[in-house]
Design a protein around this motif. Sequence first.
Motif, PDB file in Angstrom:
ATOM      1  N   CYS A   1      25.037 -35.005  41.434  1.00  0.00           N
ATOM      2  CA  CYS A   1      25.253 -35.260  40.005  1.00  0.00           C
ATOM      3  C   CYS A   1      25.178 -33.971  39.193  1.00  0.00           C
ATOM      4  N   ALA A   2      24.225 -33.114  39.526  1.00  0.00           N
ATOM      5  CA  ALA A   2      24.095 -31.846  38.801  1.00  0.00           C
ATOM      6  C   ALA A   2      25.325 -30.967  39.000  1.00  0.00           C
ATOM      7  N   PHE A   3      25.857 -30.911  40.222  1.00  0.00           N
ATOM      8  CA  PHE A   3      27.077 -30.151  40.482  1.00  0.00           C
ATOM      9  C   PHE A   3      28.253 -30.716  39.687  1.00  0.00           C
ATOM     10  N   VAL A   4      28.363 -32.035  39.644  1.00  0.00           N
ATOM     11  CA  VAL A   4      29.457 -32.671  38.891  1.00  0.00           C
ATOM     12  C   VAL A   4      29.367 -32.311  37.411  1.00  0.00           C
ATOM     13  N   LEU A   5      28.174 -32.382  36.856  1.00  0.00           N
ATOM     14  CA  LEU A   5      27.993 -32.076  35.441  1.00  0.00           C
ATOM     15  C   LEU A   5      28.311 -30.621  35.123  1.00  0.00           C
ATOM     16  N   LEU A   6      27.970 -29.728  36.047  1.00  0.00           N
ATOM     17  CA  LEU A   6      28.106 -28.306  35.774  1.00  0.00           C
ATOM     18  C   LEU A   6      29.519 -27.781  36.000  1.00  0.00           C
ATOM     19  N   PHE A   7      30.230 -28.316  36.990  1.00  0.00           N
ATOM     20  CA  PHE A   7      31.486 -27.690  37.400  1.00  0.00           C
ATOM     21  C   PHE A   7      32.736 -28.557  37.211  1.00  0.00           C
ATOM     22  N   SER A   8      32.591 -29.841  36.915  1.00  0.00           N
ATOM     23  CA  SER A   8      33.770 -30.708  36.891  1.00  0.00           C
ATOM     24  C   SER A   8      34.492 -30.742  35.558  1.00  0.00           C
ATOM     25  N   GLY A   9      33.833 -30.319  34.474  1.00  0.00           N
ATOM     26  CA  GLY A   9      34.455 -30.416  33.154  1.00  0.00           C
ATOM     27  C   GLY A   9      34.539 -31.844  32.648  1.00  0.00           C
ATOM     28  N   ILE A  10      33.698 -32.721  33.159  1.00  0.00           N
ATOM     29  CA  ILE A  10      33.705 -34.126  32.782  1.00  0.00           C
ATOM     30  C   ILE A  10      33.323 -34.279  31.310  1.00  0.00           C
ATOM     31  N   ALA A  11      33.933 -35.255  30.639  1.00  0.00           N
ATOM     32  CA  ALA A  11      33.685 -35.490  29.219  1.00  0.00           C
ATOM     33  C   ALA A  11      32.365 -36.236  29.026  1.00  0.00           C
ATOM     34  N   TRP A  12      31.588 -35.798  28.032  1.00  0.00           N
ATOM     35  CA  TRP A  12      30.336 -36.471  27.687  1.00  0.00           C
ATOM     36  C   TRP A  12      30.546 -37.458  26.536  1.00  0.00           C
ATOM     37  N   SER A  13      31.513 -37.193  25.690  1.00  0.00           N
ATOM     38  CA  SER A  13      31.866 -38.116  24.604  1.00  0.00           C
ATOM     39  C   SER A  13      33.378 -38.225  24.557  1.00  0.00           C
ATOM     40  N   ASN A  14      33.865 -39.392  24.168  1.00  0.00           N
ATOM     41  CA  ASN A  14      35.307 -39.624  24.238  1.00  0.00           C
ATOM     42  C   ASN A  14      35.730 -40.618  23.158  1.00  0.00           C
ATOM     43  N   ASN A  15      36.920 -40.382  22.605  1.00  0.00           N
ATOM     44  CA  ASN A  15      37.512 -41.317  21.654  1.00  0.00           C
ATOM     45  C   ASN A  15      39.001 -41.412  21.941  1.00  0.00           C
ATOM     46  N   GLN A  16      39.478 -42.623  22.144  1.00  0.00           N
ATOM     47  CA  GLN A  16      40.877 -42.819  22.471  1.00  0.00           C
ATOM     48  C   GLN A  16      41.373 -44.086  21.787  1.00  0.00           C
ATOM     49  N   GLY A  17      42.558 -43.989  21.169  1.00  0.00           N
ATOM     50  CA  GLY A  17      43.098 -45.152  20.477  1.00  0.00           C
ATOM     51  C   GLY A  17      44.457 -44.857  19.881  1.00  0.00           C
ATOM     52  N   ASN A  18      44.923 -45.760  19.048  1.00  0.00           N
ATOM     53  CA  ASN A  18      46.225 -45.650  18.403  1.00  0.00           C
ATOM     54  C   ASN A  18      46.051 -45.438  16.909  1.00  0.00           C
ATOM     55  N   VAL A  19      46.788 -44.478  16.392  1.00  0.00           N
ATOM     56  CA  VAL A  19      46.826 -44.217  14.952  1.00  0.00           C
ATOM     57  C   VAL A  19      48.292 -44.219  14.534  1.00  0.00           C
ATOM     58  N   GLY A  20      48.726 -45.291  13.907  1.00  0.00           N
ATOM     59  CA  GLY A  20      50.125 -45.386  13.507  1.00  0.00           C
ATOM     60  C   GLY A  20      51.044 -45.362  14.715  1.00  0.00           C
ATOM     61  N   LEU A  21      51.927 -44.399  14.748  1.00  0.00           N
ATOM     62  CA  LEU A  21      52.894 -44.276  15.830  1.00  0.00           C
ATOM     63  C   LEU A  21      52.371 -43.430  16.989  1.00  0.00           C
TER      64      LEU A  21
ATOM     65  N   GLU B   1      49.402 -42.096  19.933  1.00  0.00           N
ATOM     66  CA  GLU B   1      48.240 -42.313  20.793  1.00  0.00           C
ATOM     67  C   GLU B   1      47.355 -41.076  20.706  1.00  0.00           C
ATOM     68  N   VAL B   2      46.123 -41.277  20.308  1.00  0.00           N
ATOM     69  CA  VAL B   2      45.214 -40.155  20.040  1.00  0.00           C
ATOM     70  C   VAL B   2      44.099 -40.133  21.075  1.00  0.00           C
ATOM     71  N   HIS B   3      43.792 -38.939  21.551  1.00  0.00           N
ATOM     72  CA  HIS B   3      42.716 -38.764  22.540  1.00  0.00           C
ATOM     73  C   HIS B   3      41.857 -37.593  22.115  1.00  0.00           C
ATOM     74  N   PHE B   4      40.538 -37.833  22.062  1.00  0.00           N
ATOM     75  CA  PHE B   4      39.574 -36.801  21.690  1.00  0.00           C
ATOM     76  C   PHE B   4      38.431 -36.857  22.694  1.00  0.00           C
ATOM     77  N   SER B   5      38.164 -35.761  23.408  1.00  0.00           N
ATOM     78  CA  SER B   5      37.065 -35.740  24.377  1.00  0.00           C
ATOM     79  C   SER B   5      36.294 -34.432  24.264  1.00  0.00           C
ATOM     80  N   MET B   6      34.987 -34.499  24.526  1.00  0.00           N
ATOM     81  CA  MET B   6      34.107 -33.343  24.445  1.00  0.00           C
ATOM     82  C   MET B   6      33.233 -33.277  25.682  1.00  0.00           C
ATOM     83  N   GLY B   7      33.052 -32.076  26.204  1.00  0.00           N
ATOM     84  CA  GLY B   7      32.209 -31.863  27.371  1.00  0.00           C
ATOM     85  C   GLY B   7      31.424 -30.578  27.245  1.00  0.00           C
ATOM     86  N   LEU B   8      30.854 -30.128  28.348  1.00  0.00           N
ATOM     87  CA  LEU B   8      30.042 -28.907  28.317  1.00  0.00           C
ATOM     88  C   LEU B   8      30.884 -27.657  28.092  1.00  0.00           C
TER      89      LEU B   8
END
Length: 227
Positions: free
Chosen positions: A18-38, A40-47
């Motif tokens: 798990c520690a290796f995954v967190l440090l080297f994978s670039g995995i997102a810790w927070s995420n927002n995805q949805g539709n705004v008008g026409l 598709e919006v994606h917002f993600s944050m990681g380390l």
Amino acid sequence: MRGRAVYQSMFTILTMVCAFVLLFSGIAWSNNQGNVGLFEVHFSMGLQGYQFSYICKEGEICPIDDHSEAQGYDSDMCRWDFCGPCKQTTQRMQAMIEACLGFIGLYIVIAAIRGKLRNKGGFFGKLSGVAAAAVVLLMICSTWVLWIAKCANHFQGMTYMIGHVRVVNVKPQLHYGFVVATLATVTAFLAILVEICRRDFGPRRNRQRIPYHLIAIGETVTITPNN
């Protein structure tokens, strides 16, 4: 005893993975995805930074072109309010995860040394193993606490522009990185629990061996100890 050692090794390895995954994978810790008008919006944050994109829905004719950006928090192109706080926070989090991996290595070395000792290192061997595992738990637990307290709280109520349209009240949710950090916390805690429950605090007692010899009397055989 051996079963507990197997569980302990399994929990320790899972924490390390798990520690290796967190440090080297670039995995997102927070995420927002949805539709705004026409779009598709994606917002993600990681380390390592954030990713933001809005893409025209398939089959739609959008007035502006698609947009995508990915930047580190320390980049001059990072224009969001969370850039400054998350830069400092993620640096601390990465340092803690690196320290966590270091103490996992120390814990494995201690376990290997104790395994070669007749009394498993006695009380101080047990204490050193528990202390190293406890530091691992503290470090990995501190990462997700820092993320929530110092970085994720700056995501609430964000706004951004899609062309001339302002999108307000964006609320990214905790994502896979937080889940992996929580899993690492659980496995680290279980590793400590198994370590504490192992019955090797003190030296093993040598069993007193009593020599016996056989005396045959007729057809009856009796066993008497030597004096």
